[in-house]
Write an enzyme that holds these catalytic residues in place. Structure first.
Site, PDB file in Angstrom:
ATOM      1  N   HIS A   1     -14.163  46.416  40.340  1.00  8.28           N
ATOM      2  CA  HIS A   1     -13.200  47.458  39.958  1.00  8.28           C
ATOM      3  C   HIS A   1     -13.569  48.597  40.964  1.00  8.28           C
ATOM      4  O   HIS A   1     -14.857  49.066  40.900  1.00  8.28           O
ATOM      5  CB  HIS A   1     -13.196  47.895  38.523  1.00  8.28           C
ATOM      6  CG  HIS A   1     -12.423  48.936  38.455  1.00  8.28           C
ATOM      7  ND1 HIS A   1     -11.199  49.337  38.727  1.00  8.28           N
ATOM      8  CD2 HIS A   1     -12.929  50.161  37.652  1.00  8.28           C
ATOM      9  CE1 HIS A   1     -10.833  50.649  38.269  1.00  8.28           C
ATOM     10  NE2 HIS A   1     -11.776  50.966  37.575  1.00  8.28           N
TER      11      HIS A   1
ATOM     12  N   CYS B   1      -8.924  49.411  33.200  1.00  6.60           N
ATOM     13  CA  CYS B   1      -9.238  48.898  34.445  1.00  6.60           C
ATOM     14  C   CYS B   1      -9.686  47.455  34.523  1.00  6.60           C
ATOM     15  O   CYS B   1      -9.779  46.923  35.326  1.00  6.60           O
ATOM     16  CB  CYS B   1     -10.330  49.912  35.000  1.00  6.60           C
ATOM     17  SG  CYS B   1     -10.168  51.651  35.121  1.00  6.60           S
TER      18      CYS B   1
ATOM     19  N   ASN C   1      -9.029  55.098  42.708  1.00  5.96           N
ATOM     20  CA  ASN C   1      -9.057  54.174  41.388  1.00  5.96           C
ATOM     21  C   ASN C   1      -7.525  54.003  40.754  1.00  5.96           C
ATOM     22  O   ASN C   1      -7.044  55.006  40.484  1.00  5.96           O
ATOM     23  CB  ASN C   1      -9.930  55.016  40.355  1.00  5.96           C
ATOM     24  CG  ASN C   1     -10.136  54.142  39.090  1.00  5.96           C
ATOM     25  OD1 ASN C   1      -9.397  53.141  38.925  1.00  5.96           O
ATOM     26  ND2 ASN C   1     -11.171  54.459  38.123  1.00  5.96           N
TER      27      ASN C   1
HETATM   28  C1  LIG Z   1     -16.172  61.370  37.711  1.00  2.00           C
HETATM   29  C2  LIG Z   1     -17.509  61.119  38.736  1.00  2.00           C
HETATM   30  C3  LIG Z   1     -16.909  61.094  40.044  1.00  2.00           C
HETATM   31  C4  LIG Z   1     -18.285  62.593  38.808  1.00  2.00           C
HETATM   32  O1  LIG Z   1     -19.237  62.552  39.662  1.00  2.00           O
HETATM   33  P1  LIG Z   1     -20.864  63.018  39.118  1.00  2.00           P
HETATM   34  O2  LIG Z   1     -21.570  62.924  40.327  1.00  2.00           O
HETATM   35  O3  LIG Z   1     -20.959  62.321  37.806  1.00  2.00           O
HETATM   36  O4  LIG Z   1     -20.365  64.673  38.822  1.00  2.00           O
HETATM   37  P2  LIG Z   1     -20.727  65.377  37.401  1.00  2.00           P
HETATM   38  O5  LIG Z   1     -19.663  64.871  36.451  1.00  2.00           O
HETATM   39  O6  LIG Z   1     -21.966  65.214  37.000  1.00  2.00           O
HETATM   40  O7  LIG Z   1     -20.115  66.875  37.750  1.00  2.00           O
HETATM   41  C5  LIG Z   1     -21.299  67.448  38.829  1.00  2.00           C
HETATM   42  C6  LIG Z   1     -20.677  68.838  39.065  1.00  2.00           C
HETATM   43  O8  LIG Z   1     -19.316  68.527  40.058  1.00  2.00           O
HETATM   44  C7  LIG Z   1     -18.202  69.226  39.721  1.00  2.00           C
HETATM   45  N1  LIG Z   1     -17.157  68.716  39.717  1.00  2.00           N
HETATM   46  C8  LIG Z   1     -16.598  67.606  39.228  1.00  2.00           C
HETATM   47  N2  LIG Z   1     -15.379  67.180  39.839  1.00  2.00           N
HETATM   48  C9  LIG Z   1     -15.308  67.739  40.857  1.00  2.00           C
HETATM   49  C10 LIG Z   1     -14.385  68.063  41.991  1.00  2.00           C
HETATM   50  N3  LIG Z   1     -13.471  67.168  42.215  1.00  2.00           N
HETATM   51  N4  LIG Z   1     -14.758  68.734  43.106  1.00  2.00           N
HETATM   52  C11 LIG Z   1     -15.922  69.711  42.930  1.00  2.00           C
HETATM   53  N5  LIG Z   1     -16.865  69.706  42.002  1.00  2.00           N
HETATM   54  C12 LIG Z   1     -16.580  68.823  41.002  1.00  2.00           C
HETATM   55  C13 LIG Z   1     -18.634  69.498  37.758  1.00  2.00           C
HETATM   56  O9  LIG Z   1     -18.037  70.358  37.291  1.00  2.00           O
HETATM   57  C14 LIG Z   1     -20.045  69.808  37.914  1.00  2.00           C
HETATM   58  O10 LIG Z   1     -20.273  70.944  38.333  1.00  2.00           O
HETATM   59  P3  LIG Z   1     -21.467  71.791  37.459  1.00  2.00           P
HETATM   60  O11 LIG Z   1     -22.613  71.046  37.723  1.00  2.00           O
HETATM   61  O12 LIG Z   1     -21.279  73.243  38.021  1.00  2.00           O
HETATM   62  O13 LIG Z   1     -21.076  71.799  35.944  1.00  2.00           O
HETATM   63  C15 LIG Z   1     -18.566  60.326  38.322  1.00  2.00           C
HETATM   64  O14 LIG Z   1     -19.148  60.590  37.228  1.00  2.00           O
HETATM   65  C16 LIG Z   1     -17.777  58.846  37.882  1.00  2.00           C
HETATM   66  O15 LIG Z   1     -17.384  58.346  38.986  1.00  2.00           O
HETATM   67  N6  LIG Z   1     -17.913  58.465  36.764  1.00  2.00           N
HETATM   68  C17 LIG Z   1     -17.435  57.287  36.194  1.00  2.00           C
HETATM   69  C18 LIG Z   1     -16.071  56.857  36.253  1.00  2.00           C
HETATM   70  C19 LIG Z   1     -15.656  55.648  35.737  1.00  2.00           C
HETATM   71  O16 LIG Z   1     -16.313  54.913  35.681  1.00  2.00           O
HETATM   72  N7  LIG Z   1     -14.722  55.685  34.964  1.00  2.00           N
HETATM   73  C20 LIG Z   1     -14.224  54.565  34.298  1.00  2.00           C
HETATM   74  C21 LIG Z   1     -13.520  53.648  34.996  1.00  2.00           C
HETATM   75  S1  LIG Z   1     -12.012  54.037  35.512  1.00  2.00           S
END
Ligand SMILES: CC(C)(COP(=O)(O)OP(=O)(O)OC[C@H]1O[C@@H](n2cnc3c(N)ncnc32)[C@H](O)[C@@H]1OP(=O)(O)O)[C@@H](O)C(=O)NCCC(=O)NCCS
Length: 326
Positions: A253, A113, A283
């Site tokens: 980003h 990214c 993204n």
């Molecule tokens: C990926 C992202 C959206 C996940 O959001 P989050 O709030 O952190 O969610 P978590 O990973 O803690 O997961 C929370 C719950 O949602 C669930 N979940 C994950 N993806 C899901 C989806 N698409 N739909 C429904 N539930 C989902 C998980 O399984 C988890 O369930 P659990 O609590 O029963 O285990 C977020 O962490 C993020 O944006 N991270 C940074 C990404 C990034 O910067 N990447 C690098 C640059 S490209």
């Protein structure tokens, strides 16, 4: 020393739109979860006959036209991608051939990214030292080809898209004012594709284990992303002696609307000065920042003299920031 700036931008998006509702049919997710946790409503997906380089060529033509240049004016081509047409040769080689550019220095750059900003920084050095005059930098991703549509944690986040910038000599006060780029491999396995490289060559087992798809520890990355984006943005502003309130536009980003909001708040940039297209595009990794930039340029959101801060964070992990005066 010459000052470098962005002389033209152009982008190419696949036509097909994939909505959150489409993804509800593939994995256990919901429009509500995706919208609330990421800000994404839809993303683009390339058609089977489209490749990273075909979209790059379209975007490059548009950027060249804006800069009033032709492909033979290019002295260098940098393609930032983690979704190349193929492992060998570089996607940049296909872009050079497709554009009908001269046999110039052309190569791929893998910084995920942060790749467009990394590429722009490399281009800037060549222009400053007079080794190149016009450099094409493309941020290009067809991430749909590397997404596991059984993994709800990743397949809802990423989209396809390509955007290009022509970097060339600028007339002060316009130009690239300050940059800073970083990589920390300590977090390499937080976002990666385990198989298909020399460490784990493709085999029936790797395919069966779905190891050719993107794996991500999103939750851990989130905190690193917010912290890194804030720090590097601050440092670049300090280098140029610019205060956050002096900015006309901040283009972060597009990884997650919540990351954008957190960074904006920590930096103290007014909400109306932050650009976001994540709801429509998702993204797109290295295409994310130049896609925003191109939308802003063509949409009249950027005018001559504007101070624009662009900050990125991605797999590697990599992060960086660039301050430009348009
Ligand atoms: C990926 C992202 C959206 C996940 O959001 P989050 O709030 O952190 O969610 P978590 O990973 O803690 O997961 C929370 C719950 O949602 C669930 N979940 C994950 N993806 C899901 C989806 N698409 N739909 C429904 N539930 C989902 C998980 O399984 C988890 O369930 P659990 O609590 O029963 O285990 C977020 O962490 C993020 O944006 N991270 C940074 C990404 C990034 O910067 N990447 C690098 C640059 S490209």
């Amino acid at each position: 020393m010459n000052i470098a700036g962005i002389l033209g931008t152009g982008s190419a998006l696949p036509k097909k739109v994939v909505t959150n509702f489409d993804l509800e049919k593939l994995v256990d997710t919901s429009d509500q979860w995706i919208t609330e946790r990421t800000g994404i409503k839809e993303r683009r997906q390339a058609a089977p006959n489209e490749t990273t380089s075909t979209l790059c060529i379209q975007a490059a033509h548009k950027a060249l036209a804006m800069a009033n240049l032709s492909p033979t004016d290019l002295d260098m081509i940098i393609c930032s991608t983690i979704s190349p047409d193929m492992p060998l040769p570089s996607t940049a080689a296909f872009i050079q051939r497709g554009l009908g550019a001269r046999t110039v220095l052309a190569f791929d750059l893998a910084a995920a990214c942060s790749g467009f900003l990394f590429g722009m920084t490399v281009a800037e050095q060549f222009i400053r030292t007079g080794k190149a005059r016009y450099v094409l930098v493309v941020g290009a991703e067809l991430l749909s080809r590397f997404l596991d549509y059984q993994d709800r944690a990743t397949c809802v986040l990423f989209g396809d898209g390509v955007a290009a910038g022509i970097i060339g000599p600028a007339s002060p006060p316009s130009g690239i004012l300050a940059t800073e780029m970083h990589t920390d491999g300590a977090f390499a396995e937080h976002l990666y594709i385990p198989a298909g490289g020399a460490a784990k060559p493709a085999s029936c087992e790797t395919v069966r284990a779905r190891e050719h798809y993107i794996k991500m520890r999103g939750n851990e990355l989130f905190k690193v992303a917010v912290r890194s984006l804030e720090e590097v943005s601050r440092r670049v502003l300090e280098k140029a002696n610019v205060k956050p309130e002096d900015l006309d536009l901040f283009i972060p980003h597009q990884a997650n609307q919540r990351i954008t909001d957190a960074v904006r708040e920590r930096l103290g940039v007014a909400p109306e000065k932050v650009y976001s297209n994540i709801c429509r595009i998702g993204n797109t990794s290295s295409a994310s920042i130049p896609l925003c930039l191109d939308e802003c340029v063509r949409g009249g959101r950027i005018k001559k003299g504007d101070l624009i801060l662009m900050s990125a964070f991605g797999a590697g992990v990599t992060w960086g920031s660039a301050l430009i005066r348009w």
